[in-house]
Design an enzyme around this catalytic site. Structure first.
Site, PDB file in Angstrom:
ATOM      1  N   HIS A 121      -1.534 -97.107 -15.384  1.00 28.49           N
ATOM      2  CA  HIS A 121      -2.735 -96.727 -16.127  1.00 28.49           C
ATOM      3  C   HIS A 121      -2.485 -96.654 -17.635  1.00 28.49           C
ATOM      4  CE1 HIS A 121      -1.167 -92.469 -15.779  1.00 28.49           C
ATOM      5  NE2 HIS A 121      -1.679 -92.405 -16.999  1.00 28.49           N
ATOM      6  N   ASP A 151       0.692 -96.640  -9.071  1.00 23.08           N
ATOM      7  CA  ASP A 151       0.448 -96.464 -10.505  1.00 23.08           C
ATOM      8  C   ASP A 151       1.717 -96.709 -11.313  1.00 23.08           C
ATOM      9  OD1 ASP A 151      -0.913 -96.006 -12.840  1.00 23.08           O
ATOM     10  OD2 ASP A 151      -0.872 -93.825 -12.694  1.00 23.08           O
ATOM     11  N   SER A 224       2.491 -89.567 -19.700  1.00 21.75           N
ATOM     12  CA  SER A 224       2.369 -90.486 -18.564  1.00 21.75           C
ATOM     13  C   SER A 224       3.347 -91.647 -18.702  1.00 21.75           C
ATOM     14  CB  SER A 224       0.942 -91.034 -18.481  1.00 21.75           C
ATOM     15  OG  SER A 224       0.044 -90.042 -18.077  1.00 21.75           O
TER      16      SER A 224
END
Length: 490
Positions: A121, A151, A224
């Site tokens: 992402h 992901d 992230s």
């Protein structure tokens, strides 16, 4: 006459004994505190200095098609034409200016030649990806491969000299309470380190292959894709998500376990895509009621609800089987089976142990590839049901009827589905609590096919007479099958 004598301890002696006892307790407490102090690091500075050169900041750039000065109004609004005319006049016939949006994230280098791991992402839909090293060097990156299911993304950068890198550790060795270190680019502030412990293991969010480590180390937006390190400097997780009502860290962060990440990264590096094994079954969790209904001693395994055309069907696996072992490993639940199959090589022949008819059988299955699998519904058997109505029956809070063309049309039931249709469900019944609804089709009772309502009644009565406490139904609802265990009414 015998005299009973009591031995009196002198006060001074008792005082010395008490003081000695206190001293012993103090020594034991001191030793325990010393042991805890040995397990608690004095500083994370050495560890941070060792691994931080391999941690990178990631900036992505994406073209936004909407003009920068476009005014948004509801489509069809009476002001729509007015604002369009204003925008056209403002642009004076020139093409609308292009805008670029940017996003920030983190990643880490896993090889000297520049492979970088991050979250999918972070780089999804990006037109340009820039990697910033710890020393401030900025390099363009290309996408090697991505995996939406976990992901994860693998990138590649080219540098003139070998790059610092870190290695994966064994996430299965991590225990709740172990120290961990998170490094990344939170909120775009640049290189940042936070420490915490493993709060929980085996967490799931929304994916079939989820295996998250939960940590209280501070993780925020921009972290992230960054690494979660153990005290050896090994990557044991990829920081992926946080649970927060405010959007900031509240001490509940999730890192995808390295044992999942390493397997995905290997495949992305080799093939540019994932190649997961495919068994070809639909499954559900074994509950205590289901285990009791089929005579399974332990509440474990994965209950097969449907077997479309594929590897499992070719090997003889049937609906109603409980998969207990896969390729030599125990199957605790459906999640465990999904992970084991996904890790298995495509084309491998594996032994699958199933529980069926009160015993176990071992079947040899040659796995397919999940990414190439296309599940199709089995062809109908072409049998035409007689339109003659048979008597309806009520049992266990269910009004049952024969599955005629009229009910197929009323409840939109596929022609290839056979069984007994549920016409009504008592709202206060156990069947309603288990999710049975009008239009559901009971296909099997006690793993035996049923065709008319009396078949269901006979099977239930036979189970009750045999002293069974519950009974297992195979129910087709909305195009998918599931097993439902009902406790038998006295």
């Amino acid at each position: 006459m015998n005299q009973i004598r009591t031995a009196a301890i002198p006060v001074a002696h008792a005082s010395r004994m008490f003081m000695a006892l206190l001293a012993s307790l103090a020594l034991m407490l001191g030793a325990a505190q010393s042991l805890r102090a040995q397990n608690m690091p004095n500083s994370f500075a050495d560890l941070a200095a060792e691994v931080s050169p391999a941690v990178v900041n990631i900036t992505t750039s994406t073209v936004i098609n909407r003009p920068g000065d476009q005014l948004n109004v509801p489509q069809g609004s009476p002001f729509d034409d007015l604002f369009k005319e204003f925008t056209d006049r403002n642009n004076r016939g020139r093409p609308a200016p292009e805008r670029r949006g940017t996003a920030l994230g983190s990643g880490f280098i896993i090889s000297a030649d520049g492979y970088v791991v991050t979250n999918n992402h972070v780089i999804a839909d990006a037109d340009e990806i820039e990697i910033e090293l710890r020393d401030g060097t900025k390099l363009p990156a290309t996408i090697v491969g991505t995996d939406e299911r976990t992901d994860l993304a693998l990138l590649k950068i080219d540098a003139d000299t070998p790059l610092p890198f870190v290695s994966f550790g064994n996430s299965d060795d991590m225990r709740v309470g172990d120290w961990v270190l998170a490094i990344g680019n939170p909120l775009g502030q640049g290189f940042s380190v936070s420490a915490g412990i493993v709060s929980a293991r085996g967490r799931t969010l929304s994916g079939s292959y989820d295996d998250f480590i939960q940590t209280d180390a501070a993780i925020n937006r921009g972290n992230s894709g960054g690494p979660l390190f153990n005290m050896k400097g090994e990557v044991v997780g990829v920081n992926t998500a946080i649970l927060s009502p405010s959007g900031g860290s509240i001490g509940i962060g999730f890192s995808m376990a390295s044992n999942v990440v390493a397997g995905v990264v290997d495949q992305l590096e080799q093939y540019g895509e994932t190649r997961r094994g495919w068994l070809g079954v639909r499954i559900q969790t074994v509950t205590p009621d289901i285990a009791d209904a089929i005579g399974l001693d332990t509440v474990a395994g994965a209950l097969v609800t449907d077997v479309p055309d594929g590897p499992a069907a070719d090997a003889g696996i049937q609906a109603g089987d409980v998969i207990l072992r896969f390729d030599g490993k125990d199957v605790e639940d459906t999640r465990e089976l999904v992970r084991l199959v996904a890790k298995a090589p495509v084309g491998a022949s594996v032994r699958v142990v199933v529980f069926r008819d009160g015993g176990t059988q071992t079947l040899l299955v040659t796995l397919g590839r999940l990414e190439e699998a296309v599940l199709t519904s089995a062809e109908g058997n072409g049998r035409t049901l007689t339109p003659t109505e048979v008597p309806q029956f009520t049992i266990q809070g269910l009004l049952l009827g024969q599955l005629t063309d009229r009910y197929r049309e009323q409840f939109m039931i596929s022609p290839d589905v056979d069984g007994v249709v549920v016409l009504e469900v008592d709202e206060g019944s156990q069947a309603a609590e288990k999710g049975l609804r009008p239009g559901d089709v009971i296909m099997e009772v006690s793993q035996n096919p049923v065709r008319v309502p009396k078949d269901v009644v006979d099977r239930i009565e036979a189970a009750r007479d045999a002293g069974r406490r519950s009974i297992l139904l195979l129910v087709r609802s909305g195009g998918s099958g599931r097993f439902v265990a009902l406790t038998l009414a006295e």
